[in-house]
Design a protein around this motif. Structure first.
Motif, PDB file in Angstrom:
ATOM      1  N   TRP A   2      36.730  41.504  45.458  1.00 49.87           N
ATOM      2  CA  TRP A   2      35.984  41.451  44.203  1.00 49.87           C
ATOM      3  C   TRP A   2      34.610  42.098  44.277  1.00 49.87           C
ATOM      4  N   ASP A   3      34.335  42.885  45.295  1.00 46.67           N
ATOM      5  CA  ASP A   3      33.030  43.530  45.416  1.00 46.67           C
ATOM      6  C   ASP A   3      32.790  44.425  44.193  1.00 46.67           C
ATOM      7  N   ALA A   4      31.757  44.127  43.432  1.00 42.43           N
ATOM      8  CA  ALA A   4      31.478  44.856  42.187  1.00 42.43           C
ATOM      9  C   ALA A   4      31.062  46.301  42.431  1.00 42.43           C
ATOM     10  N   ARG A   5      30.697  46.624  43.678  1.00 43.43           N
ATOM     11  CA  ARG A   5      30.311  48.003  43.989  1.00 43.43           C
ATOM     12  C   ARG A   5      31.521  48.917  44.157  1.00 43.43           C
ATOM     13  N   LEU A   6      32.701  48.345  44.238  1.00 45.75           N
ATOM     14  CA  LEU A   6      33.906  49.121  44.510  1.00 45.75           C
ATOM     15  C   LEU A   6      34.801  49.210  43.275  1.00 45.75           C
TER      16      LEU A   6
END
Length: 318
Positions: A253-257
């Protein structure tokens, strides 16, 4: 004719009919308690080195469990004899993504042992599947080709639809997919890509070993314009590879990806996890005792929270 006489005749007829009914000896046994072995990956990031030499991101564990299997982590420090013993216990093998030399590293050395064992087992009628994701698929191509044929195919942090080939619809991997999902797979960005290297379609087609061993199920275009292999399936052996990451759709869930989280993306992840675990159900390998099985599973380890320094929420270190 008396009642007892008629009853005896009916009973005798039933017995004869029962004996004459054909059995189905080809019906496959099913293992509903599969254990998939996951080859631990070498730690390459400096920020992760204090925690262990090898690791498995928790997303892969969750992904395999979502398909209905348990996970056994496989370290890279054992002897060949120990790996041969492990092979008899597990019901499939999973090569995860990461970073390692695909010819000289311990990761490659151990993978080669299991690859040989899987070939021999399947040739002898002992069904055993292997799956490779991202670098895991690249590793499979090195094992099959006997050499490293990777070239620059940058597709870093990008979600893409798949360009399915004519073989995809009838493939084992995709043949049971709903038509709506197959259509979405070709139109929507459902596959997360995080790689800089891969096998070009031209290289695949020119390699007799690769094209003879695998069916090409999908392709994609890299940032430099190279057309690369994105999904493979063994023609004779139950070996599968994807250059993309189905596990991230439901479990990272990393928002940067650029991680696909749409309903179709999660459905894709779920169906592929179920597909590979169902392949594992066809393997009848098992541990000698319940105690040995319990002590070998991932549950005896504690995951480390890593979201503050990696793109993984959690990881297991060894």
């Amino acid at each position: 004719m008396g009642f007892l006489t008629r009853l005896c005749l009916v009973f005798a007829c039933c017995i004869c009919c029962y004996k004459a009914m054909p059995t189905n000896p080809s019906q496959e046994a099913v293992n509903d308690r599969p254990v998939i072995g996951v080859l631990t990956q070498l730690v390459s990031d400096d920020v992760m080195k204090p925690f262990g030499r090898t690791f498995i991101p928790d997303s892969y564990v969750n992904y395999i469990e979502s398909g209905g299997s348990r996970v056994m982590p496989i370290r890279l420090t054992f002897s060949t004899a120990e790996y041969e013993n492990i092979f008899k216990k597990i019901n499939g093998l999973f090569f995860i993504g990461g970073a390692a030399d695909l010819e000289t590293s311990d990761y490659a050395r151990v993978a080669k042992i299991f690859y040989r064992l899987a070939l021999e087992a399947n040739d002898a009628g002992d069904f055993f599947p292997i799956w490779g994701t991202c670098m895991g698929m690249q590793l499979l191509t090195v094992l099959v080709a006997g050499e490293n044929l990777l070239t620059d195919t940058p597709a870093e942090n990008v979600a893409l639809p798949l360009n399915l080939t004519a073989e995809a619809v009838s493939s084992r991997m995709f043949q049971d997919f709903p038509k709506e999902l197959l259509k979405a797979l070709t139109e929507e960005p459902l596959t997360g890509n995080f790689h800089n290297y891969g096998i070009t379609v031209q290289t695949f087609q020119e390699s007799e070993k690769l094209s003879g061993f695998f069916s090409l199920l999908s392709t994609n275009v890299a940032g430099n314009g190279a057309r690369f292999v994105s999904t493979l399936e063994g023609k004779r052996y139950p070996f599968y590879g994807v250059q993309w990451h189905p596990e991230v759709n439901g479990f990272q869930w990393d928002a940067r990806l650029n991680l696909p989280h749409s309903a179709h993306a999660v459905q894709l992840s779920s169906l592929l996890a179920q597909f590979f675990v169902n392949q594992g159900r066809r393997s009848l390998h098992k541990f000698d005792t319940p105690e040995e099985e319990s002590s070998s599973l991932i549950y005896v380890y504690k995951p480390v929270y890593t979201a503050n320094f990696t793109s993984y929420e959690q990881a297991y270190f060894f």
